[in-house]
Design a protein around this motif. Sequence first.
Motif, PDB file in Angstrom:
ATOM      1  N   GLY A 129       0.827  -1.199   0.000  1.00 38.06           N
ATOM      2  CA  GLY A 129       0.000   0.000   0.000  1.00 38.06           C
ATOM      3  C   GLY A 129       0.858   1.245   0.000  1.00 38.06           C
ATOM      4  O   GLY A 129       2.029   1.207   0.381  1.00 38.06           O
ATOM      5  N   GLY A 130       0.286   2.367  -0.413  1.00 36.51           N
ATOM      6  CA  GLY A 130       1.048   3.602  -0.491  1.00 36.51           C
ATOM      7  C   GLY A 130       1.713   3.759  -1.842  1.00 36.51           C
ATOM      8  O   GLY A 130       2.045   2.769  -2.510  1.00 36.51           O
ATOM      9  N   GLU A 131       1.932   5.000  -2.252  1.00 32.45           N
ATOM     10  CA  GLU A 131       2.440   5.269  -3.599  1.00 32.45           C
ATOM     11  C   GLU A 131       3.792   4.632  -3.862  1.00 32.45           C
ATOM     12  O   GLU A 131       4.027   4.047  -4.919  1.00 32.45           O
ATOM     13  N   SER A 132       4.718   4.751  -2.918  1.00 28.82           N
ATOM     14  CA  SER A 132       6.059   4.204  -3.123  1.00 28.82           C
ATOM     15  C   SER A 132       6.021   2.686  -3.270  1.00 28.82           C
ATOM     16  O   SER A 132       6.656   2.119  -4.168  1.00 28.82           O
ATOM     17  N   GLU A 133       5.272   2.021  -2.401  1.00 27.36           N
ATOM     18  CA  GLU A 133       5.174   0.561  -2.473  1.00 27.36           C
ATOM     19  C   GLU A 133       4.505   0.121  -3.766  1.00 27.36           C
ATOM     20  O   GLU A 133       4.937  -0.844  -4.410  1.00 27.36           O
ATOM     21  N   LEU A 134       3.452   0.825  -4.154  1.00 25.11           N
ATOM     22  CA  LEU A 134       2.753   0.465  -5.388  1.00 25.11           C
ATOM     23  C   LEU A 134       3.668   0.577  -6.600  1.00 25.11           C
ATOM     24  O   LEU A 134       3.646  -0.270  -7.498  1.00 25.11           O
ATOM     25  N   ALA A 135       4.496   1.631  -6.614  1.00 20.84           N
ATOM     26  CA  ALA A 135       5.417   1.819  -7.741  1.00 20.84           C
ATOM     27  C   ALA A 135       6.429   0.683  -7.813  1.00 20.84           C
ATOM     28  O   ALA A 135       6.733   0.157  -8.901  1.00 20.84           O
ATOM     29  N   GLN A 136       6.969   0.269  -6.674  1.00 24.29           N
ATOM     30  CA  GLN A 136       7.939  -0.822  -6.655  1.00 24.29           C
ATOM     31  C   GLN A 136       7.289  -2.151  -7.062  1.00 24.29           C
ATOM     32  O   GLN A 136       7.885  -2.943  -7.813  1.00 24.29           O
ATOM     33  N   LEU A 137       6.079  -2.388  -6.566  1.00 19.92           N
ATOM     34  CA  LEU A 137       5.391  -3.629  -6.909  1.00 19.92           C
ATOM     35  C   LEU A 137       5.030  -3.673  -8.395  1.00 19.92           C
ATOM     36  O   LEU A 137       5.117  -4.724  -9.037  1.00 19.92           O
TER      37      LEU A 137
END
Length: 354
Positions: A223-231
């Motif tokens: 969750g969260g923008e940074s995590e979503l980008a990495q995933l």
Amino acid sequence: MKKSLLLLRFSAMGDVALLAPVVQAFTQRYPDVGITLVTRAKFAVFFEQFPNVRVVGADFDGRHKGFGGLVRLFNELRQLASFEVVVDAHQNLRSGVLKSLFRLVGVPSATIDKGRKEKKELTRKENKVRRKLMHSVERYAKVFDRAGFTLQPSQTFQFPPFTSTENELTTFLNRHTISSAIPWLGIAPFAQHEQKMWPFERFAPLLDQLYAKTPITIFFFGGGESELAQLEALRQQFPQAILVAGKLSMAAELSLIRQLNGMLCMDSGNMHLASLSGVPILSIWGATHPDAGFGPWGQGSEAIVQIPADILTCRPCSVFGNKPCWRGDLACLNAISVEAVAERALEMLGVKIQ
């Protein structure tokens, strides 16, 4: 008039979720007593299936901010019920203010013992006192006991089914080609602090190994923008994987977690959500340690991957993983190999490698 109890636990997600086995045990043993739980509104989903439980969403960034906001919350709560006792399962400044206000109108309280002294002894740099401390679920049960309600939370607790999410989850799954004949593995690579996260760049070689050794469906949680980008970047390398993060409501995500054959995760909120869903866990531990009382509820050493503390004697260096690494190299995480995690993950899934 039905008796009523006020329960306080505001955050974090995993800590609030760990109340669920205790609340379930309470509703089963004391069906004539209602619970009003004050927490963040987004956590209400953990308790919506239990009878006689009302969740009040606290807005500490808005209408309940500051002392004036707590007085407003106090007055709102008094309008809801006449409480027999306040059970403080959080023990912070806000819960202390609310307890004091209720004490002024004659409502007693019981407060959790977080075991700060023994946790400090376990995590200090020198002369650690190594022992297995009480689990958070057991600490919650103890504070209910101090309030006059003896409980025994189930070690095999599972969230009740979230039937209202069937259409949402079915629609999501139908967008993908998924076979129920092969294992479903959830992967949740993130935690609140760096000192609790296995290096993200190791997940690509890990997935290479898993896909090479068995047919498998992998779901990415976060969750969260940074995590979503990495995933999303990882999913582009492995388009057969399914990105769950940001795609489902919390209830639908929990319904999906229930269907997994296993969850690979950190010491994190997703670890607790999966263990409380009855799913086998493989959790990677770094600066923290399950002996501090935050391990996956109802599961044992088979659910843990870690460098033993007798090999890396600085472990654990923190209860929550929020302190800088004393060594400066995060050896507790970096020394856990891709091969070791792959082997344990396949064992968890019951995959036999020739």
